[in-house]
Design a protein around this motif. Structure first.
Motif, short mmCIF file in Angstrom:
data_model
loop_
_atom_site.label_atom_id
_atom_site.label_comp_id
_atom_site.label_asym_id
_atom_site.label_seq_id
_atom_site.Cartn_x
_atom_site.Cartn_y
_atom_site.Cartn_z
N UNK A 127 0.80 -1.22 0.00
CA UNK A 127 0.00 0.00 0.00
C UNK A 127 0.83 1.27 0.00
N UNK A 128 2.11 1.17 0.31
CA UNK A 128 2.97 2.35 0.36
C UNK A 128 3.98 2.32 -0.79
N UNK A 129 4.52 3.51 -1.10
CA UNK A 129 5.52 3.61 -2.17
C UNK A 129 6.78 2.84 -1.80
N UNK A 130 7.19 2.96 -0.53
CA UNK A 130 8.39 2.25 -0.08
C UNK A 130 8.19 0.73 -0.16
N UNK A 131 6.99 0.27 0.19
CA UNK A 131 6.71 -1.16 0.11
C UNK A 131 6.75 -1.68 -1.31
N UNK A 132 6.26 -0.88 -2.25
CA UNK A 132 6.30 -1.29 -3.66
C UNK A 132 7.73 -1.35 -4.18
N UNK A 133 8.56 -0.36 -3.79
CA UNK A 133 9.96 -0.36 -4.23
C UNK A 133 10.70 -1.55 -3.62
N UNK A 134 10.42 -1.83 -2.35
CA UNK A 134 11.05 -2.96 -1.66
C UNK A 134 10.69 -4.27 -2.35
N UNK A 135 9.42 -4.44 -2.68
CA UNK A 135 8.98 -5.67 -3.35
C UNK A 135 9.54 -5.77 -4.76
N UNK A 136 9.58 -4.63 -5.48
CA UNK A 136 10.15 -4.64 -6.83
C UNK A 136 11.64 -5.00 -6.78
N UNK A 137 12.34 -4.51 -5.76
CA UNK A 137 13.76 -4.85 -5.60
C UNK A 137 13.95 -6.33 -5.36
N UNK A 138 13.07 -6.92 -4.55
CA UNK A 138 13.15 -8.36 -4.28
C UNK A 138 12.91 -9.16 -5.55
N UNK A 139 11.92 -8.74 -6.35
CA UNK A 139 11.62 -9.44 -7.60
C UNK A 139 12.79 -9.31 -8.58
#
Length: 361
Positions: free
Chosen positions: A135-147
């Motif tokens: 739900x947050x911008x930081x969470x999306x960046x974190x998940x994208x980095x993991x992928x």
């Protein structure tokens, strides 16, 4: 800020930078030395047994000096968690990594070490220790980095691409840079994946261990001793010949002393100092440098060929890891600003970078 203030700030910054670069140099040397002696036929469990005995001897003075007052009698449950800590994070994780390193290359194996924070993140979500936070911008960046990190690992594993050499072909100990067969590469990849899972599980176990036994130096000392005993017991079941356990005045002895004194004891002290000064996310940001150092050193010193797939995968892993760490740091800042309680804050801390009592491999 006066001239003296700026000089002190610069000196503090340069000390921290030098310390973190030293950690990466120690790790690079460890990878290259280990690759050479494993190719020569060194028995892996003998290497682990001797390495952690040296590490325990180096850490013992620190434990006696800094934690002398904490030498109370330990409960049986504490010994149990220390045993599991050694079994998961050293005996299993490091043993699998060494077998994977032997069957592949140092650069390829180091890629998997950078995957450990991502695997830890995935396991933390599975066990509900950490929230995904899409739900947050930081969470999306974190998940994208993991992928992106996972994509990089798959690229290095499945795509070879064009091969090319760096340097003029005159290398130290060229025999160590052997051509790896497809069957060995596949077996080594499975070993490295298993090592990543063990290391990730180990970081999660640190939360429980620090609760029952908060003395970091003593925990590291006892863990090294237990891991040495575990490695010796498993090794004796596999090979009891004197030749497998004999250590001469050669590169094997240098690697054992180097690994115990620098890659374990000195690295532990530098990481503990860094975490105390700059927080948990500072030190991991330098980890991709080991990958760069190892790739260049393996090509220049050992004559290992570089492949396009490894180069592309390495870039993806480095970018993904930095994205993951940046997203996590941003997420932590927002939690501080929202004044959440300590329980909620503790749940959001990534176990992969919260505390590192021993640097992997």
């Amino acid at each position: 800020m006066g001239v003296m203030g700026r000089m002190n700030k610069w000196w503090s910054w340069s000390q921290m930078l030098g310390g973190m670069l030293a950690v990466q140099v120690f790790a690079t040397g460890q990878q290259l030395l280990s690759k050479v002696i494993l190719t020569q036929g060194t028995f892996i469990f003998a290497l682990m047994t001797y390495r952690h005995l040296v590490a325990a001897l180096c850490i013992a003075p620190l434990a006696l000096f800094f934690e002398r007052e904490n030498s109370q009698k330990m409960a049986r449950s504490t010994w149990f968690w220390l045993f599991i800590n050694a079994l998961t994070g050293i005996t299993a994780a490091m043993g699998l990594f060494y077998y994977g390193l032997r069957d592949t290359t140092a650069t390829y194996s180091t890629n998997f070490l950078n995957m450990i924070p991502i695997v830890t993140f995935v396991l933390s979500i599975i066990f509900r220790i950490e929230r995904l936070g899409l739900g947050s911008r930081a969470g999306k960046i974190k998940t994208a980095g993991a992928i992106l990190c996972v994509g990089g690992a798959l690229t290095t594993s499945l795509y070879k691409g064009k091969a090319f050499h760096v340097g003029d072909g005159h290398h130290f100990h060229r025999a160590a840079a052997m051509d790896v067969s497809n069957s060995h590469m596949t077996r080594g990849t499975f070993m490295l994946v298993g090592s990543c899972v063990c290391y990730a599980s180990w970081y999660i176990l640190q939360v429980k261990l620090l609760k029952v036994f908060p003395s970091k130096y003593r925990a590291t000392l006892i863990t090294c001793l237990i891991a040495s005993l575990q490695s010796a017991a498993i090794g004796l079941c596999i090979d009891r010949s004197k030749a497998a356990w004999r250590v001469g005045w050669n590169l094997q002895l240098i690697t054992i002393v180097y690994a115990g004194a620098l890659s374990t004891a000195a690295t532990f002290c530098l990481l503990t100092w860094s975490i105390a000064k700059r927080g948990p996310t500072y030190a991991p940001m330098f980890n991709p440098l080991t990958l760069v150092f190892v790739a260049m050193s393996e090509a220049l010193v050992l004559g290992e060929q570089m492949r396009l797939g490894i180069v592309l995968g390495t870039v993806m892993i480095i970018v993904g890891l930095y994205s993951f760490l940046w997203g996590k740091k941003t997420e932590m800042k927002s939690l501080h600003q929202s004044n959440q309680g300590p329980d909620e804050l503790a749940k959001s801390v990534p176990q992969s970078v919260e505390f590192k009592p021993l640097e992997p491999v």
